[in-house]
Design an enzyme around this catalytic site. Structure first.
Site, short mmCIF file in Angstrom:
data_model
loop_
_atom_site.label_atom_id
_atom_site.label_comp_id
_atom_site.label_asym_id
_atom_site.label_seq_id
_atom_site.Cartn_x
_atom_site.Cartn_y
_atom_site.Cartn_z
N THR A 70 -1.52 -1.55 1.70
CA THR A 70 -0.24 -0.86 1.48
C THR A 70 -0.10 -0.46 0.02
O THR A 70 0.25 0.68 -0.30
CB THR A 70 0.93 -1.76 1.92
OG1 THR A 70 0.79 -2.05 3.32
CG2 THR A 70 2.27 -1.11 1.66
N ASN A 171 -5.43 3.44 12.97
CA ASN A 171 -5.28 2.03 13.34
C ASN A 171 -4.79 1.81 14.76
O ASN A 171 -4.95 0.74 15.31
CB ASN A 171 -4.34 1.32 12.36
CG ASN A 171 -3.09 2.11 12.07
OD1 ASN A 171 -3.16 3.28 11.68
ND2 ASN A 171 -1.94 1.51 12.30
N SER A 219 -8.42 -2.90 2.59
CA SER A 219 -7.61 -4.12 2.66
C SER A 219 -8.51 -5.29 3.03
O SER A 219 -9.36 -5.16 3.93
CB SER A 219 -6.54 -3.93 3.74
OG SER A 219 -5.91 -5.15 4.03
N HIS A 221 -7.78 -8.32 4.45
CA HIS A 221 -7.57 -9.18 5.62
C HIS A 221 -8.04 -8.57 6.94
O HIS A 221 -8.00 -9.24 7.97
CB HIS A 221 -6.11 -9.64 5.71
CG HIS A 221 -5.11 -8.60 6.11
ND1 HIS A 221 -4.62 -8.53 7.38
CD2 HIS A 221 -4.50 -7.63 5.41
CE1 HIS A 221 -3.72 -7.54 7.44
NE2 HIS A 221 -3.64 -6.98 6.26
N THR A 257 -1.13 -10.47 -13.50
CA THR A 257 -2.28 -11.38 -13.61
C THR A 257 -3.17 -11.21 -12.38
O THR A 257 -2.69 -11.23 -11.24
CB THR A 257 -1.79 -12.84 -13.72
OG1 THR A 257 -0.96 -12.91 -14.88
CG2 THR A 257 -2.95 -13.80 -13.84
N CYS A 345 2.48 -3.10 12.52
CA CYS A 345 3.63 -2.68 11.70
C CYS A 345 4.75 -2.17 12.59
O CYS A 345 5.91 -2.26 12.24
CB CYS A 345 3.23 -1.56 10.75
SG CYS A 345 1.59 -1.70 10.15
N1 PLP Z 1 -3.61 1.28 6.40
C1 PLP Z 1 -4.01 1.04 7.65
C2 PLP Z 1 -4.74 2.09 8.42
C3 PLP Z 1 -3.73 -0.19 8.24
O1 PLP Z 1 -4.11 -0.42 9.50
C4 PLP Z 1 -3.02 -1.17 7.49
C5 PLP Z 1 -2.67 -2.47 8.07
O2 PLP Z 1 -2.51 -2.61 9.27
C6 PLP Z 1 -2.66 -0.85 6.17
C7 PLP Z 1 -2.95 0.38 5.66
C8 PLP Z 1 -1.91 -1.84 5.32
O3 PLP Z 1 -2.78 -2.81 4.78
P1 PLP Z 1 -2.19 -4.21 4.27
O4 PLP Z 1 -1.81 -4.99 5.50
O5 PLP Z 1 -3.33 -4.84 3.52
O6 PLP Z 1 -1.04 -3.93 3.38
#
Ligand code: PLP
Length: 403
Positions: A70, A171, A219, A221, A257, A345
């Site tokens: 994000t 996604n 990202s 995770h 930091t 989300c």
């Molecule tokens: N962009 C895409 C395509 C995603 O699928 C996601 C998370 O689901 C993000 C951005 C956001 O990443 P983060 O969860 O590391 O903020």
């Protein structure tokens, strides 16, 4: 329990955690400190940066560690657009037009071009620029498979733009855009192209030179690193207005930091994902195809959403007319299978997914969406069981009726 929600998040890999451990304990220093413990942290951070740069095929100085996808998307979209619109960027700058009012220095007609199926981190950043800085935003429609039209893109970029942002892989439905072709068009008009590669990482090539992108978000995770770490690649000459001001870390582009352990985890997870990528992608594509074919054959009227072939190996997303996605999810959870009704989300929202409606699905069909996102360690036998469970779950929900 069978976890089929890797697009939402993944567990931290043991080897990643072990690589991070020293920087959470003995070598816990602040990378800016001028003593041994700080220097150990700074060296680890530099090594993590080199490792990420090797995977992306860029220079270490072009890597900015962030708090996740994000933030990387926000920094790319707002940072590049604001720098370009105020004349600080490397791109063409704003197209001619009046400014946004005394002293703001931002041109009213600065233009942003994205697809209509971007992640909210990109779309909401654009909305902010429109609302607060007078930008215009062109959202390119997609066809029923989720692909943007390159001629429409050409026309939009031909009007001049501060930034173009098109995600590498979606996604919710997994459709993979033709980023290298999109980059050639952006290049023709000297527009900086950003791509959100959060879902693509681990499945698709990430060499930024071959992709031709000016900026790329990742990202941790989604790859077996912890939540709260990510990367923005920003091509050397491109300027981005910082979003976070403070101690000038990350060469002034992202103060705060440094999360040394997170950067180390991100780098190790990315290196491992890249090493396993080709084999994992081939294996998963074959398994995902079998899984999808079994469900399509076993569930009357099931629709596989997204592109039939140009899609992430890991994602199989469906609509099951005559159900509600949430009811199918609950039934599957009762059968010990967890997945998602769309993106994490948007979960909990009553609105049909804007991604699915952009693909042309009617809202009542879009409400029936279920996304399965596979983990690379899943077996064919487990997926066979999952497909049988999906067929049962949909039949149960249809029999009982949607509440
Ligand atoms: N962009 C895409 C395509 C995603 O699928 C996601 C998370 O689901 C993000 C951005 C956001 O990443 P983060 O969860 O590391 O903020």
């Amino acid at each position: 329990m069978m976890y089929l929600d890797s697009a939402a998040t993944t567990p931290v890999r043991r080897d990643v955690l072990e690589a991070m451990w020293p920087y959470l304990t003995g070598d816990f220093g602040n990378a800016s400190s001028r003593h041994r413990i700080g220097e150990a942290a700074a060296a680890a951070l530099a090594e993590a940066r080199r490792e990420v740069a090797t995977v992306l095929g860029c220079r270490p100085g072009e890597i900015i560690f962030t708090s996740g996808g994000t933030e990387a998307d926000n920094l790319a979209v707002k940072g590049i657009a604001l720098a370009a619109a105020t004349g600080d960027g490397d791109g063409p700058g704003p197209t001619a037009g009046p400014t946004a009012g005394a002293g703001s220095g931002v041109r009213r007609d600065s233009h942003l071009v994205t697809s209509s199926i971007e992640h909210p981190a990109v779309l909401e950043s654009c909305d902010y620029l429109v609302r607060r800085h007078g930008f215009r935003h062109t959202r390119l429609g997609v066809d029923s498979n989720g692909l943007i039209d390159l001629e429409e893109l050409d026309r939009a970029l031909g009007r001049g733009a501060a930034l173009c942002s098109v995600m590498y892989a979606n996604n919710e439905v997994g459709t993979v855009q033709r980023i290298a072709d999109i980059a050639s068009i952006a290049d023709k008009y000297s527009v900086s192209l950003h791509t959100d590669a959060v879902q693509a990482a681990g499945w698709l090539p990430l060499n930024v030179k071959e992709l031709g992108v000016a900026a790329l978000s990742l990202s941790g995770h989604k790859l077996g690193a912890p939540k709260g770490c990510g990367v923005l690649y920003l091509r050397g000459r491109i300027r981005a207005e910082p979003l976070i001001h403070g101690g000038g870390q990350e060469r002034g582009r992202r103060s705060g930091t440094e999360n040394v352990a997170g950067a180390v985890g991100m780098a190790v997870a990315l290196r491992i994902a890249e090493a396993q990528r080709q084999q994992a992608a081939e294996r998963m594509t074959a398994m995902r195809n079998d899984f999808a074919a079994t469900i399509l054959a076993g569930v009357d009227g099931a629709i596989l959403t997204g592109h039939p072939t140009e899609r992430l190996p890991s994602i199989a997303s469906f609509c099951f007319p005559g159900t509600s996605g949430e009811s199918v999810l609950l039934e599957l959870e009762r059968l010990d299978i967890v997945c998602s009704s769309g993106s994490a989300c948007a979960a909990g929202s009553d609105e049909p997914s804007p991604v699915l409606t952009a693909l042309g699905l009617e809202p009542d069909v879009a409400q029936t969406a279920v996304r399965f996102s596979l983990t690379s360690d899943i077996t064919a036998e487990q997926l066979g069981q999952a497909a049988a469970a999906v067929i049962d779950a949909v039949a149960t929900v249809r029999r009982l009726g949607v509440p």
